[in-house]
Design an enzyme around this catalytic site. Structure first.
Site, PDB file in Angstrom:
ATOM      1  CB  SER A  96       4.957   1.373  -1.358  1.00 49.70           C
ATOM      2  OG  SER A  96       4.771   1.254  -2.623  1.00 49.70           O
ATOM      3  CB  SER A  97       8.518   5.296  -1.630  1.00 54.59           C
ATOM      4  OG  SER A  97       9.473   5.968  -2.055  1.00 54.59           O
ATOM      5  N   GLY A 106       3.808   3.097   5.193  1.00 56.05           N
ATOM      6  CA  GLY A 106       4.723   2.777   6.060  1.00 56.05           C
ATOM      7  C   GLY A 106       5.700   1.360   5.753  1.00 56.05           C
ATOM      8  CG  LEU A 107       3.610  -1.860   5.216  1.00 56.70           C
ATOM      9  CD1 LEU A 107       2.538  -2.804   4.552  1.00 56.70           C
ATOM     10  CD2 LEU A 107       4.078  -2.259   6.352  1.00 56.70           C
ATOM     11  CG  ASP A 128      12.227   3.180   4.167  1.00 57.61           C
ATOM     12  OD1 ASP A 128      12.361   2.636   5.577  1.00 57.61           O
ATOM     13  OD2 ASP A 128      11.236   3.691   4.212  1.00 57.61           O
ATOM     14  N   PRO A 165       1.012  -1.070   0.138  1.00 56.90           N
ATOM     15  CG  PRO A 165       0.032  -1.236   2.067  1.00 56.90           C
ATOM     16  CD  PRO A 165       0.788  -1.990   1.247  1.00 56.90           C
TER      17      PRO A 165
HETATM   18  C1  MEV Z   1      10.475   5.000   7.425  1.00 60.24           C
HETATM   19  O1  MEV Z   1      10.309   3.831   6.851  1.00 60.24           O
HETATM   20  C2  MEV Z   1      11.654   5.174   8.648  1.00 60.24           C
HETATM   21  C3  MEV Z   1      12.038   6.504   9.176  1.00 60.24           C
HETATM   22  O2  MEV Z   1      12.855   6.182  10.182  1.00 60.24           O
HETATM   23  C4  MEV Z   1      12.737   7.475   7.985  1.00 60.24           C
HETATM   24  C5  MEV Z   1      14.040   6.877   7.725  1.00 60.24           C
HETATM   25  O3  MEV Z   1      14.621   6.341   8.263  1.00 60.24           O
HETATM   26  O4  MEV Z   1      14.355   7.327   6.602  1.00 60.24           O
HETATM   27  C6  MEV Z   1      10.803   7.201   9.631  1.00 60.24           C
END
Ligand code: MEV
Length: 317
Positions: free
Chosen positions: A102-103, A99-100, A150, A95
């Site tokens: 995707s990008s 926060g998983l 990520d 999705p």
């Molecule tokens: C995002 O998945 C993780 C964060 O710590 C941002 C990052 O590390 O670039 C919120």
């Protein structure tokens, strides 16, 4: 030898098990790759500019647009050595804004496909060395100040500890982990939540540093708990990490509700994962064993179903 006209690339999604946000400030974090991720196919073009299609959206990387997707694609292609003209069709099975990862998964899959096409027979290792650099150029457009965790998860999968300075170090958990992932259905903007903490940090660096220090010790203990197979401790540490994230104002009432429901339904621990401000939570399913010591998968599936049912109930309200 005939030249390839098209090539494919894939990448994993991720959950952050511990340490999101603090990792941006140099602290360690722990991520795990997901089976679901992104896929890209690159086709050679005789001349530029390069184009990218994701779902209904097509962008042209001529460097003139203010559209984020176009800027990110352009930035990825122009990291030296610049990639020759390609058309890329890409898809994420995660999705967006959940926060998983995707990008980041899209950026790694697109890079792998375009690099494989451009470099032909070049060794995979040489291509992979550039993947994180190109993914970072893409992520900077969407996230401003990405730590790189990520993209690292998208590129390598598995469970690992990560710091900006040291990169990834694999963790060998003593036991498999069973996690439930639940979505608030609200988008999570990593750029916004990273920016929110940056403004708190600018106002009161000492206070934010206290939270970062707390997360550093949570992550250190989580590595030990993973390696020892102590899932009860791991659950407690997830709950503690969630408390710190709430204190940094990146949790929401919906995320808190999903965490509380998971704990009340038997999860050993629950927390938001990724940027927060919406997006997903992860809940640790208690492991169950048969008398011969083997994993009791049926009992674990029942425990997971209880958590998922509680979340579905919340969705229906
Ligand atoms: C995002 O998945 C993780 C964060 O710590 C941002 C990052 O590390 O670039 C919120």
């Amino acid at each position: 030898m005939t030249e390839r006209t098209s090539a494919e690339g894939t990448a994993s999604g991720k959950v952050i098990l511990f340490g999101e946000h603090a990792v941006v400030y140099g602290s360690p974090a722990i991520a795990a790759g997901l089976d679901r991720g992104a896929h890209a196919r690159a086709t050679r073009l005789a001349s530029g500019p390069s184009t990218l299609r994701i779902g209904d959206e097509t962008v042209v990387a001529d460097g003139s647009s203010s559209n984020d997707l176009e800027r990110a694609f352009h930035a990825l292609l122009t990291v030296a050595p610049a990639l020759p003209p390609v058309h890329v069709e890409a898809r994420s099975d995660l999705p967006p804004g959940g926060g998983l990862g995707s990008s980041a998964a899209l950026s790694v899959a697109i890079t792998r496909a375009a690099e494989a096409l451009a470099r032909g027979q070049e060794e995979d290792a040489a291509i992979e060395a550039r993947v994180l650099e190109r993914a970072a150029a893409w992520e900077r457009i969407f996230h401003g100040n990405p730590s790189g965790i990520d993209a690292m998860a998208a590129a390598r999968g598995g469970i690992f500890r990560f710091t900006r300075a040291e990169g990834a170090r694999p963790i060998l958990p003593r036991q498999d982990l069973a996690l439930c992932v639940g979505s608030t259905g609200q988008p999570s903007s990593t750029r916004e939540t990273v920016g929110l903490i940056a403004s708190q940090h600018a106002k009161d660096p000492v206070l934010v540093q206290r939270s970062i220090d707390a997360v550093t010790s949570i992550v250190g203990n989580a590595v030990l708990a993973l390696e020892a197979g102590d899932q009860r401790a791991l659950g407690d540490l997830m709950n503690m990490n969630q408390l710190v994230l709430s204190g940094l104002f990146v949790s929401t009432s919906e995320l808190e509700e999903l965490c509380a429901l998971a704990r009340a339904s038997g999860a050993l621990g629950a927390k938001l994962t990724g940027g927060g401000g919406g997006g997903c939570v992860i809940a640790l399913v208690p492991p169950a064993f048969q008398s011969d010591g083997t994993r009791d998968e049926a009992r674990e599936a029942k425990s997971a179903a209880r958590i998922l049912d509680a979340w579905r109930g919340a969705e229906g309200r």
